[in-house]
Design an enzyme around this catalytic site. Sequence first.
Site, PDB file in Angstrom:
ATOM      1  N   ASN A 181       0.824  -1.205   0.000  1.00  0.00           N
ATOM      2  CA  ASN A 181       0.000   0.000   0.000  1.00  0.00           C
ATOM      3  C   ASN A 181       0.857   1.253   0.000  1.00  0.00           C
ATOM      4  OD1 ASN A 181      -2.519  -1.344   0.059  1.00  0.00           O
ATOM      5  ND2 ASN A 181      -2.238  -1.778   2.219  1.00  0.00           N
ATOM      6  N   CYS A 182       0.216   2.360  -0.359  1.00  0.00           N
ATOM      7  CA  CYS A 182       0.842   3.667  -0.413  1.00  0.00           C
ATOM      8  C   CYS A 182       1.592   3.946   0.897  1.00  0.00           C
ATOM      9  CB  CYS A 182      -0.246   4.706  -0.626  1.00  0.00           C
ATOM     10  SG  CYS A 182       0.359   6.367  -0.870  1.00  0.00           S
ATOM     11  N   PRO A 183       2.816   4.404   0.799  1.00  0.00           N
ATOM     12  CA  PRO A 183       3.546   4.909  -0.359  1.00  0.00           C
ATOM     13  C   PRO A 183       4.517   3.901  -0.963  1.00  0.00           C
ATOM     14  CG  PRO A 183       4.707   5.605   1.585  1.00  0.00           C
ATOM     15  CD  PRO A 183       3.499   4.787   2.040  1.00  0.00           C
TER      16      PRO A 183
END
Length: 77
Positions: free
Chosen positions: A15-17
């Site tokens: 997941n981000c980032p």
Amino acid sequence: MILGVSATLDLRGLNCPLPVLRTRKMLRRLAPGERLIVECTDPLAAVDVPHLLRQTGDTLERQDAVNGLYIFHIRRG
């Protein structure tokens, strides 16, 4: 590996980032003109990866989304 592609990153489940950070790190290792394919499942990558490439000057040659998998074909600038 696909013909003409220097590297493939499988970033599924991250997941981000992390997808953008790992894409940036891999791009730094490639010579100008080399190609990278990035595969990820984070929907934010559809916005974050193109934004990263505008910052770095690399080229997004193709972007696909298939069943929750986001695939980016990138050429190193």
